[in-house]
Design an enzyme around this catalytic site. Structure first.
Site, mmCIF file in Angstrom:
data_model
loop_
_atom_site.group_PDB
_atom_site.id
_atom_site.type_symbol
_atom_site.label_atom_id
_atom_site.label_comp_id
_atom_site.label_asym_id
_atom_site.label_seq_id
_atom_site.Cartn_x
_atom_site.Cartn_y
_atom_site.Cartn_z
ATOM 1 N N GLU A 167 0.891 -1.171 0.000
ATOM 2 C CA GLU A 167 0.000 0.000 0.000
ATOM 3 C C GLU A 167 0.919 1.208 0.000
ATOM 4 O OE1 GLU A 167 -3.172 -0.225 -0.153
ATOM 5 O OE2 GLU A 167 -3.564 -2.290 0.435
ATOM 6 N N CYS A 204 -3.040 8.636 3.421
ATOM 7 C CA CYS A 204 -2.790 8.108 2.080
ATOM 8 C C CYS A 204 -4.003 8.319 1.180
ATOM 9 C CB CYS A 204 -2.454 6.626 2.161
ATOM 10 S SG CYS A 204 -3.674 5.711 3.108
HETATM 11 P P1 NAP Z 1 8.549 4.635 4.475
HETATM 12 O O1 NAP Z 1 9.762 5.428 4.731
HETATM 13 O O2 NAP Z 1 8.500 3.781 3.283
HETATM 14 O O3 NAP Z 1 8.329 3.780 5.814
HETATM 15 C C1 NAP Z 1 7.230 2.934 5.967
HETATM 16 C C2 NAP Z 1 7.590 1.775 6.873
HETATM 17 O O4 NAP Z 1 8.622 0.997 6.270
HETATM 18 C C3 NAP Z 1 8.153 2.198 8.228
HETATM 19 O O5 NAP Z 1 7.730 1.273 9.200
HETATM 20 C C4 NAP Z 1 9.650 2.117 8.033
HETATM 21 O O6 NAP Z 1 10.360 1.905 9.222
HETATM 22 C C5 NAP Z 1 9.745 0.910 7.137
HETATM 23 N N1 NAP Z 1 10.912 0.857 6.278
HETATM 24 C C6 NAP Z 1 11.505 1.874 5.622
HETATM 25 N N2 NAP Z 1 12.530 1.412 4.883
HETATM 26 C C7 NAP Z 1 12.561 0.068 5.075
HETATM 27 C C8 NAP Z 1 13.412 -0.982 4.593
HETATM 28 N N3 NAP Z 1 14.410 -0.725 3.750
HETATM 29 N N4 NAP Z 1 13.170 -2.238 5.007
HETATM 30 C C9 NAP Z 1 12.158 -2.496 5.863
HETATM 31 N N5 NAP Z 1 11.333 -1.548 6.358
HETATM 32 C C10 NAP Z 1 11.533 -0.291 5.957
HETATM 33 O O7 NAP Z 1 7.267 5.540 4.383
HETATM 34 P P2 NAP Z 1 6.901 6.813 5.238
HETATM 35 O O8 NAP Z 1 7.506 8.010 4.626
HETATM 36 O O9 NAP Z 1 7.161 6.558 6.674
HETATM 37 O O10 NAP Z 1 5.319 6.831 5.039
HETATM 38 C C11 NAP Z 1 4.666 7.758 4.233
HETATM 39 C C12 NAP Z 1 4.228 7.120 2.946
HETATM 40 O O11 NAP Z 1 3.343 6.059 3.238
HETATM 41 C C13 NAP Z 1 3.459 8.061 2.064
HETATM 42 O O12 NAP Z 1 3.998 8.005 0.791
HETATM 43 C C14 NAP Z 1 2.052 7.502 2.052
HETATM 44 O O13 NAP Z 1 1.349 7.681 0.860
HETATM 45 C C15 NAP Z 1 2.253 6.078 2.334
HETATM 46 N N6 NAP Z 1 1.065 5.522 2.963
HETATM 47 C C16 NAP Z 1 0.273 4.699 2.226
HETATM 48 C C17 NAP Z 1 -0.860 4.157 2.783
HETATM 49 C C18 NAP Z 1 -1.740 3.226 1.993
HETATM 50 O O14 NAP Z 1 -2.575 2.564 2.594
HETATM 51 N N7 NAP Z 1 -1.581 3.141 0.698
HETATM 52 C C19 NAP Z 1 -1.186 4.441 4.094
HETATM 53 C C20 NAP Z 1 -0.363 5.291 4.810
HETATM 54 C C21 NAP Z 1 0.776 5.833 4.237
HETATM 55 P P3 NAP Z 1 10.950 3.120 10.085
HETATM 56 O O15 NAP Z 1 9.816 3.999 10.447
HETATM 57 O O16 NAP Z 1 11.528 2.411 11.259
HETATM 58 O O17 NAP Z 1 11.953 3.797 9.229
#
Ligand code: NAP
Length: 520
Positions: A256, A295
Site C-alpha cells: 500500500e 494516504c
Molecule cells: P517509508 O519510509 O516507506 O516507511 C514505511 C515503513 O517501512 C516504516 O515502518 C519504516 O520503518 C519501514 N521501512 C523503511 N525502509 C525500510 C526498509 N528498507 N526495510 C524495511 N522496512 C523499511 O514511508 P513513510 O515516509 O514513513 O510513510 C509515508 C508514505 O506512506 C506516504 O507516501 C504515504 O502515501 C504512504 N502511505 C500509504 C498508505 C496506503 O494505505 N496506501 C497508508 C499510509 C501511508 P521506520 O519507520 O523504522 O523507518
C-alpha cells in the site's frame, strides 16, 4: 526517558546498540527511545510460525473472531490513554487521534463479527463444487486455507493504531500469526496497544509479536509460507518487493503506497448547491485532517472552468479559518507534520508544485502557530496550489506531497477530460466525484475505475458522510500502479492475502466429507 521494548517470543525485550529517539512533533520534546539492534528476529519469526500458527489454526473462525472482539474491548477500555499518546507522539488533534484509535477498534469489531458469522469452520469453502466428468462423481472444489508461515506487517507513521489493527484483524481471523512493525517515529500508540493486549492476556502465545525500531533486515528473513503486508512509500515498497528472498521464495507481498487521489466537481453542481457544499467540506477536511498525512487524502481537485475561481475563493476562505498549532489545545484544528524529515519532504514537494503553478493559499515558509514556542515543531500551513488550464502540471500528477497540500486543476466540465487528467496519476487509492448528472457519472466512473481501488460518490443526502478519506473495513483498500497494486480489507476479501487457495479434485462424496458438507 524510557525505552520502548519489542515483544518477541512472548516476552518484552530491548535491543542493544544505537537508539533512535521519538519526539512530540509539536514541541520537539523527546518522548522515548527505541532500538532494534541485536534482536534475534530469526528466532522471533520461527516462534510465531511454530507456536502461534498451530494455535490459531486449531481455532474456528468464530473462536478467532472472539479473540478480535476481546482485543477491541481491551483497546476501547484504554481509549483515552491511546488518544493522548496519538496527540503527544503523532501530532494529532484529538479529532485526528479518534480517527486512528476508533478506526482500529471499529475494524477489529467488524472482523470479530465476520468471524462469528463464519462459525465453526477453520477454512473457507470457495465457491460451488464443480462436476468435472460425465458422471457427478468426479468433482472439484476450491478451498482457502491459512498459510503456514507468519504475517509480517510493516506500517507507515500516520496511523499507528489503525494500521496495526486493520492488518492484524485480517491475518488473525484468517489464521496466521502476526509480527507487526510500526513506523518508528510514531510507534508509541502501537506499542501501547501491544501492552494492552499482553497485559489482558488476550491472545494465545506466539500469535502476536511487535518489533519496534528501524530494523531493515526483517523482510530478508521471510520464507515461502510467510506474507508481508507493507504500507509506506513507493520507494520502500519497490525495494522490499525486489529482495532476493522475496523473489526466490515467492513471498506473498502486499504493498500500500503513494496515491494522488482526486476529487471532481461535476458540471451540474452549482456554487451554493448542497452538492457543491459537500464537495468543499470534503476537500477542506481532507487537506487538514491529520495535517494531510493520509494516504487517502485529496491531492488533486478538479474544477469545471466556469466555477474554478469561485471554488478557489471558497477553499481559501475555509483554509483561513484553520488554526495551526499545538494539537493538545482544543481550538487548534491542525497539528504539525510527524517528523522533521516529513517537513523537509513536504517543503520540497511544495517547491516542485510551485515551479509550475502558483499558491492560492499558504506556502512552505515557517508559520506562526498557537500554543508552541516560536520556531518549535514541524509545522507547515495548508497550501492550495492553482494551475492555469494549459499548464503541463507534471509534478501534480507525479509527486505525492504528504502534507496539507492540494492542487486545483481546471477542466472543461466534460467527463472524458476529467478521466484523462485523473489517469495521469497512474493509479490511486480513492477518488471522489460530486455530481447528480447520470450521464456524467456513468462516463467518469467507467473511465476512472481501472485506476482505482475505490470511488467515492459524494452526496449531500448521505448522513454523517465520512468523506473519501475514511477507509471502511467492509470495502477494499488499495489501488493499482503508484498506489502499490495492493488490496486489503473488504470484509471477507481481506482474508485472501493470508490464505492459500487450493483446488481439491476427486470423488464427490470424499470431498464433501472432507469439507463437512451434506452429501446429496
Ligand atoms: P517509508 O519510509 O516507506 O516507511 C514505511 C515503513 O517501512 C516504516 O515502518 C519504516 O520503518 C519501514 N521501512 C523503511 N525502509 C525500510 C526498509 N528498507 N526495510 C524495511 N522496512 C523499511 O514511508 P513513510 O515516509 O514513513 O510513510 C509515508 C508514505 O506512506 C506516504 O507516501 C504515504 O502515501 C504512504 N502511505 C500509504 C498508505 C496506503 O494505505 N496506501 C497508508 C499510509 C501511508 P521506520 O519507520 O523504522 O523507518
Amino acid at each position: 526517558m524510557h525505552t520502548l521494548r519489542s515483544y518477541l517470543c512472548d516476552r518484552w525485550i530491548e535491543g542493544s546498540g544505537t537508539t533512535q529517539t521519538l519526539f512530540n512533533p509539536a514541541t520537539e520534546e523527546p518522548l522515548a527511545k527505541v532500538c532494534s539492534e541485536g534482536l534475534d528476529l530469526t528466532a522471533a519469526l520461527e516462534h510465531a510460525r511454530r507456536k502461534g500458527g498451530p494455535a490459531l489454526r486449531a481455532l474456528s473462525f468464530a473462536e478467532r473472531g472472539a479473540l478480535l472482539k476481546d482485543a477491541a474491548k481491551a483497546i476501547q477500555a484504554h481509549r483515552d490513554a491511546l488518544l493522548n499518546l496519538a496527540v503527544e507522539n503523532g501530532g494529532n488533534t484529538r479529532s485526528d487521534a479518534k480517527f486512528d484509535v476508533d478506526g482500529a477498534i471499529f475494524t477489529l469489531q467488524t472482523y470479530a463479527e465476520l468471524g462469528a458469522s463464519l462459525g465453526a469452520a477453520k477454512f473457507l469453502v470457495d465457491g460451488e463444487g464443480i462436476q468435472l466428468g460425465r458422471s457427478p462423481r468426479f468433482h472439484g472444489q476450491h478451498l482457502c486455507v491459512p498459510r503456514a508461515g507468519v504475517a509480517v506487517h510493516i506500517n507507515a507513521f500516520n496511523f499507528p493504531a489503525w494500521g496495526f489493527a486493520e492488518k492484524a484483524a485480517c491475518a488473525l481471523l484468517a489464521g496466521m500469526p502476526v509480527l507487526s512493525k510500526p513506523a518508528t517515529s510514531s510507534a508509541m500508540a502501537a506499542h501501547r496497544v501491544m501492552e494492552i493486549l499482553v497485559e489482558g492476556k488476550i491472545l494465545p502465545d506466539g500469535v502476536l509479536s511487535l518489533l519496534v525500531g528501524s530494523s531493515r533486515e526483517l523482510p530478508a528473513l521471510l520464507e515461502s509460507q510467510d506474507v508481508l503486508a507493507f504500507t509506506g512509500s513507493g520507494d520502500t515498497g519497490m525495494h522490499i518487493r525486489s529482495l532476493p528472498n522475496v523473489v526466490r521464495e515467492s513471498v506473498r507481498v502486499n504493498v500500500e503506497a503513494d496515491s494522488l487521489n482526486a476529487a471532481v466537481l461535476g458540471p451540474d453542481a452549482e456554487p451554493g448547491s448542497e452538492m457543491y457544499e459537500t464537495f468543499l467540506k470534503d476537500v477542506l477536511r481532507d487537506m487538514t485532517q491529520k495535517a494531510g498525512q493520509k494516504c487517502t487524502a485529496i491531492r488533486r481537485v478538479l474544477a469545471p472552468d466556469t466555477v474554478a475561481a469561485t471554488i478557489r475563493d471558497d477553499l481559501v476562505e475555509g483554509l483561513k479559518a484553520v488554526r495551526v498549532g499545538n494539537p493538545a489545545l482544543e481550538d487548534v484544528r491542525m497539528g504539525p507534520l510527524a517528523t522533521n524529515t516529513q517537513l523537509a519532504d513536504v517543503r520540497e514537494g511544495v517547491g516542485k508544485l510551485a515551479a509550475e503553478g502558483m499558491a492560492a493559499f499558504g506556502s512552505a515558509a515557517p508559520i506562526a502557530t498557537t500554543g508552541v514556542d516560536a520556531g518549535r515543531g514541524f509545522f507547515i500551513s495548508p497550501v492550495l496550489m492553482e494551475f492555469p488550464k494549459d499548464a503541463p502540471a507534471e509534478a501534480v500528477h507525479a509527486r505525492e506531497v504528504f502534507g496539507p497540500v492540494a492542487s486545483l486543476l481546471r477542466y472543461s466540465g466534460k467527463a472524458v477530460e476529467a478521466v484523462s487528467t485523473i489517469a495521469r496519476g497512474n493509479g490511486a487509492l480513492v477518488s471522489s466525484v460530486y455530481s447528480e448528472d447520470a450521464a456524467f457519472l456513468e462516463e467518469i466512473v467507467a473511465g476512472i475505475a481501472p485506476y482505482h481501488g475505490r470511488i467515492f460518490l459524494g452526496h449531500p443526502k448521505i448522513e454523517m458522510s465520512p468523506g473519501p478519506g475514511t477507509v471502511l473495513p467492509q470495502l477494499v483498500h488499495g489501488g493499482p500502479g503508484r498506489a502499490g497494486g495492493g488490496e486489503e480489507l473488504g470484509g471477507a476479501r481481506g482474508l485472501a492475502l493470508y490464505m492459500q487457495r487450493v483446488a481439491l479434485e476427486g470423488s464427490r462424496p470424499v470431498i464433501q466429507k472432507l469439507i463437512g458438507a451434506q452429501s446429496d
